[in-house]
Design a protein around this motif. Structure first.
Motif, PDB file in Angstrom:
ATOM      1  N   TYR A  20     -23.601   8.235 -20.809  1.00 47.17           N
ATOM      2  CA  TYR A  20     -24.467   8.752 -21.873  1.00 47.17           C
ATOM      3  C   TYR A  20     -24.990   7.620 -22.754  1.00 47.17           C
ATOM      4  CZ  TYR A  20     -26.534  11.888 -25.187  1.00 47.17           C
ATOM      5  OH  TYR A  20     -27.464  12.541 -25.963  1.00 47.17           O
ATOM      6  N   GLN A  21     -24.189   6.604 -22.951  1.00 51.41           N
ATOM      7  CA  GLN A  21     -24.569   5.527 -23.874  1.00 51.41           C
ATOM      8  C   GLN A  21     -25.577   4.544 -23.280  1.00 51.41           C
ATOM      9  OE1 GLN A  21     -20.135   4.956 -24.749  1.00 51.41           O
ATOM     10  NE2 GLN A  21     -21.054   4.253 -26.639  1.00 51.41           N
ATOM     11  N   THR A  22     -25.718   4.556 -21.950  1.00 51.02           N
ATOM     12  CA  THR A  22     -26.589   3.542 -21.328  1.00 51.02           C
ATOM     13  C   THR A  22     -27.684   4.100 -20.422  1.00 51.02           C
ATOM     14  OG1 THR A  22     -25.017   3.321 -19.505  1.00 51.02           O
ATOM     15  CG2 THR A  22     -24.804   1.753 -21.322  1.00 51.02           C
ATOM     16  N   HIS A 124     -15.037  11.969 -17.550  1.00 49.04           N
ATOM     17  CA  HIS A 124     -15.509  12.608 -18.788  1.00 49.04           C
ATOM     18  C   HIS A 124     -15.465  11.588 -19.922  1.00 49.04           C
ATOM     19  CE1 HIS A 124     -15.979  15.093 -22.258  1.00 49.04           C
ATOM     20  NE2 HIS A 124     -14.728  14.967 -22.623  1.00 49.04           N
ATOM     21  N   HIS A 125     -16.637  11.159 -20.359  1.00 48.07           N
ATOM     22  CA  HIS A 125     -16.706  10.215 -21.490  1.00 48.07           C
ATOM     23  C   HIS A 125     -17.551  10.872 -22.588  1.00 48.07           C
ATOM     24  CE1 HIS A 125     -16.429   5.759 -22.722  1.00 48.07           C
ATOM     25  NE2 HIS A 125     -16.923   6.410 -23.760  1.00 48.07           N
ATOM     26  N   PHE A 126     -16.930  11.770 -23.318  1.00 48.53           N
ATOM     27  CA  PHE A 126     -17.471  12.444 -24.515  1.00 48.53           C
ATOM     28  C   PHE A 126     -18.550  13.515 -24.271  1.00 48.53           C
ATOM     29  CE2 PHE A 126     -16.338   8.679 -27.604  1.00 48.53           C
ATOM     30  CZ  PHE A 126     -15.004   8.933 -27.382  1.00 48.53           C
ATOM     31  N   ILE A 168     -10.249  11.168 -18.348  1.00 51.45           N
ATOM     32  CA  ILE A 168     -10.803  11.502 -19.661  1.00 51.45           C
ATOM     33  C   ILE A 168     -10.785  10.258 -20.535  1.00 51.45           C
ATOM     34  CG2 ILE A 168     -10.390  12.867 -21.777  1.00 51.45           C
ATOM     35  CD1 ILE A 168      -9.126  14.991 -19.896  1.00 51.45           C
ATOM     36  N   ASN A 169     -11.898  10.006 -21.196  1.00 51.91           N
ATOM     37  CA  ASN A 169     -11.932   8.892 -22.144  1.00 51.91           C
ATOM     38  C   ASN A 169     -11.459   9.337 -23.526  1.00 51.91           C
ATOM     39  OD1 ASN A 169     -12.817   6.138 -23.022  1.00 51.91           O
ATOM     40  ND2 ASN A 169     -14.086   7.382 -24.386  1.00 51.91           N
ATOM     41  N   GLU A 170     -10.479   8.671 -24.039  1.00 52.56           N
ATOM     42  CA  GLU A 170     -10.024   8.833 -25.416  1.00 52.56           C
ATOM     43  C   GLU A 170      -9.888  10.277 -25.891  1.00 52.56           C
ATOM     44  OE1 GLU A 170     -12.522   6.445 -27.937  1.00 52.56           O
ATOM     45  OE2 GLU A 170     -11.638   4.593 -27.207  1.00 52.56           O
ATOM     46  N   PRO A 171      -8.926  11.005 -25.328  1.00 52.94           N
ATOM     47  CA  PRO A 171      -8.693  12.355 -25.853  1.00 52.94           C
ATOM     48  C   PRO A 171      -8.419  12.332 -27.363  1.00 52.94           C
ATOM     49  CG  PRO A 171      -6.924  11.655 -24.358  1.00 52.94           C
ATOM     50  CD  PRO A 171      -8.028  10.659 -24.227  1.00 52.94           C
ATOM     51  N   THR A 316      -9.005  -0.997 -20.949  1.00 55.70           N
ATOM     52  CA  THR A 316     -10.249  -0.383 -20.475  1.00 55.70           C
ATOM     53  C   THR A 316     -11.367  -0.482 -21.523  1.00 55.70           C
ATOM     54  OG1 THR A 316      -9.056   1.676 -20.985  1.00 55.70           O
ATOM     55  CG2 THR A 316      -9.404   1.154 -18.676  1.00 55.70           C
ATOM     56  N   GLU A 317     -11.014  -0.879 -22.748  1.00 58.39           N
ATOM     57  CA  GLU A 317     -12.021  -1.175 -23.784  1.00 58.39           C
ATOM     58  C   GLU A 317     -11.392  -2.059 -24.849  1.00 58.39           C
ATOM     59  OE1 GLU A 317     -14.208   1.966 -25.795  1.00 58.39           O
ATOM     60  OE2 GLU A 317     -14.271   3.146 -23.951  1.00 58.39           O
ATOM     61  N   ASN A 318     -12.185  -3.003 -25.335  1.00 62.44           N
ATOM     62  CA  ASN A 318     -11.804  -3.828 -26.485  1.00 62.44           C
ATOM     63  C   ASN A 318     -13.064  -4.606 -26.821  1.00 62.44           C
ATOM     64  OD1 ASN A 318     -10.397  -7.039 -26.903  1.00 62.44           O
ATOM     65  ND2 ASN A 318      -9.988  -5.385 -28.330  1.00 62.44           N
ATOM     66  N   PHE A 361     -25.892   2.935 -26.933  1.00 59.60           N
ATOM     67  CA  PHE A 361     -25.997   3.996 -27.936  1.00 59.60           C
ATOM     68  C   PHE A 361     -24.605   4.307 -28.483  1.00 59.60           C
ATOM     69  CE2 PHE A 361     -26.091   8.584 -28.960  1.00 59.60           C
ATOM     70  CZ  PHE A 361     -27.031   8.541 -29.974  1.00 59.60           C
ATOM     71  N   GLU A 362     -24.387   3.948 -29.748  1.00 64.70           N
ATOM     72  CA  GLU A 362     -23.042   4.065 -30.319  1.00 64.70           C
ATOM     73  C   GLU A 362     -22.859   5.443 -30.982  1.00 64.70           C
ATOM     74  OE1 GLU A 362     -20.314   2.532 -29.882  1.00 64.70           O
ATOM     75  OE2 GLU A 362     -19.192   3.408 -31.521  1.00 64.70           O
ATOM     76  N   TRP A 363     -23.022   6.491 -30.197  1.00 68.06           N
ATOM     77  CA  TRP A 363     -22.733   7.863 -30.626  1.00 68.06           C
ATOM     78  C   TRP A 363     -23.344   8.171 -31.991  1.00 68.06           C
ATOM     79  CZ3 TRP A 363     -21.659  10.016 -26.258  1.00 68.06           C
ATOM     80  CH2 TRP A 363     -20.936   9.331 -25.307  1.00 68.06           C
ATOM     81  N   SER A 364     -22.528   8.672 -32.931  1.00 65.22           N
ATOM     82  CA  SER A 364     -23.119   9.099 -34.203  1.00 65.22           C
ATOM     83  C   SER A 364     -23.641   7.930 -35.041  1.00 65.22           C
ATOM     84  CB  SER A 364     -22.123   9.940 -35.013  1.00 65.22           C
ATOM     85  OG  SER A 364     -20.893   9.281 -35.072  1.00 65.22           O
TER      86      SER A 364
HETATM   87  C1  BGC Z   1     -15.592   4.781 -27.006  1.00 64.69           C
HETATM   88  C2  BGC Z   1     -16.918   4.122 -26.727  1.00 64.69           C
HETATM   89  C3  BGC Z   1     -17.461   3.556 -28.021  1.00 64.69           C
HETATM   90  C4  BGC Z   1     -16.516   2.487 -28.492  1.00 64.69           C
HETATM   91  C5  BGC Z   1     -16.956   1.744 -29.746  1.00 64.69           C
HETATM   92  C6  BGC Z   1     -14.720   4.041 -27.973  1.00 64.69           C
HETATM   93  O1  BGC Z   1     -14.255   4.966 -28.902  1.00 64.69           O
HETATM   94  O2  BGC Z   1     -14.934   5.063 -25.793  1.00 64.69           O
HETATM   95  O3  BGC Z   1     -17.748   5.070 -26.142  1.00 64.69           O
HETATM   96  O4  BGC Z   1     -18.761   3.084 -27.885  1.00 64.69           O
HETATM   97  O5  BGC Z   1     -15.259   3.049 -28.748  1.00 64.69           O
HETATM   98  O6  BGC Z   1     -16.943   2.580 -30.850  1.00 64.69           O
END
Ligand code: BGC
Length: 404
Positions: A20-22, A124-126, A168-171, A316-318, A361-364
């Motif tokens: 969704y973000q890209t 599932h990523h949000f 699932i990403n970040e429940p 998986t993210e940092n 796209f950083e969500w909200s």
């Molecule tokens: C999310 C990403 C988000 C990132 C930076 C995580 O919460 O998985 O989608 O862009 O943090 O806020």
């Protein structure tokens, strides 16, 4: 004096993105509906903001430009990539699976492979298909089988090209932002609703994991956002222990039996005391463009705490919102130093995926926060421009080591 820090053999190096973000154009989702809702548009206008900056629109157009993105990752010596697939594309209507979308994702994953990248694929990523959101999404226990049906359909086709599944990403974030704070769709504010969602997401993970294992032996995990929860003073220790359990253990403890690995998304620490979450106490730490304190040592605390699960761990993210690329290189190096320290202390960390490969796209928060190793120039046809920090990271990836 500098020392050479070498990572375990076969360590995976890469970056992460989500669909969704890209991709752009994910119109058939709850996020798209919310971004275009009158309520959201009015709210942004009243806050003096331009609603278009908060609508994903064409995003990075990675739906068409994925090969270019993966080619850059390869040039930067990455050997893996984390993407997600958009459920709403694969199952645009309940029970109807799109051949076009499945073929598309086969091409995407094949392209990653052709560029020498192992693939982590999030299911599932949000964002959710509108039809599923309209049915109540994950808040209805009976809906779990819908998720599992999608997982089965997607995995049956795509599994030969997938090296790691993330259900699932970040429940943690999905439930809190969507059901407690109301900042993400479906914008609810309910304690009970949040608990219900958490329990259902654990169920969804379990059932999806069983289905994925029936299809292939590809390892399955979840990506948890694990915050380093600290007591702001000695007397606050019991609160910190409780919050740490709720925020970082409750889900993992229940999902671990159905996980072959743990995906760690680490961004911050938070201090708590009897009055709740506290602002950072020290002014010594740098902050990101989003105002988040940069606290690399926290990742070591998290990783050492995960040893008890006896499962392989992948970061998986940092990453850091840093439009001017002032902090990113140091941020990466410092986090890698503490990851390496955790490995020496027995944490079985096998890979690092930076968030993110490209600005997205950083969500909200819309398009302003810049998390990319690669800049997306929104004034110039979404041109990809590799940031200096990405080259510094590329050296580490290439050598599987760094001087520190
Ligand atoms: C999310 C990403 C988000 C990132 C930076 C995580 O919460 O998985 O989608 O862009 O943090 O806020």
């Amino acid at each position: 004096m500098k020392q050479k820090i070498t990572f375990p053999e076969g360590f995976l190096w890469g970056a992460a993105v989500s669909a969704y973000q890209t991709e752009g154009g994910n119109t058939n989702t709850d996020w798209w509906a919310w971004e275009h809702s009158q309520k959201r548009i009015e709210y942004l206008k009243n806050a003096g903001k331009n609603p278009e900056d908060y609508q994903s629109g064409i995003a990075c157009d990675s739906y068409h430009r994925y090969d270019e993105d993966f080619a850059l990752a390869q040039q930067l010596h990455h050997n893996c990539i984390r993407i997600s697939i958009e459920w709403a594309r694969i199952e645009p209507e309940e029970g109807v699976f799109s051949e076009e979308a499945l073929v598309h994702y086969e091409k995407v994953l094949q392209s990653a492979k052709d560029h020498g990248l192992q693939t982590f694929v999030t299911l599932h990523h949000f964002s959710l298909p509108l039809w599923f959101a309209n049915k109540g999404g994950f808040s209805k226990r009976a809906n779990m089988e819908k998720f599992v049906a999608y997982v089965g359909a997607a995995a049956s086709r795509l599994h030969p090209l997938v090296d790691f599944w993330i259900t699932i990403n970040e429940p943690e974030i999905y439930s809190v932002r969507g059901y407690l704070i109301g900042e993400y769709p479906p914008n609810k504010k309910s304690m009970w609703g949040t608990l219900r969602i958490v329990r259902n997401l654990i169920r969804a993970h379990k059932q999806a994991s069983i289905t994925l294992h029936e299809i292939s032996d590809t390892p399955v995990g979840m990506a948890d956002q694990l915050t380093d929860i600290q007591a702001s003073n000695f007397w606050a220790q019991p609160v910190a222990t409780l919050v740490r359990y709720v925020a970082t253990r409750y889900i993992l403890d229940r999902a671990i039996r159905y996980s072959d690995f743990i995906g760690v998304n680490y961004y911050l620490r938070q201090s708590v005391n009897w009055r709740g979450f506290q602002k950072k106490e020290s002014e010594d730490y740098e902050i990101s463009d989003l105002g988040w304190e940069l606290y690399p040592r926290g990742i070591q605390h998290i990783l050492v705490g995960l040893k008890k699960y006896h499962k392989p761990i992948y970061i998986t993210e940092n990453g850091v919102a840093d439009a001017k690329d002032l902090y990113r290189e140091k941020y990466i190096r410092d986090h890698l130093y503490y990851i390496h320290t955790a490995i020496k202390q027995g944490a079985d960390v096998r890979g690092y995926l930076h968030w993110s490969l490209i600005d997205n796209f950083e969500w909200s928060d819309g398009f302003a926060p810049r998390f990319g190793l690669i800049e997306i120039n929104r004034q110039d046809s979404l041109r990809r421009i590799v940031r200096p920090s990405a080259y510094a990271y590329a050296d580490i990836c290439k050598n599987n080591s760094m001087e520190y």
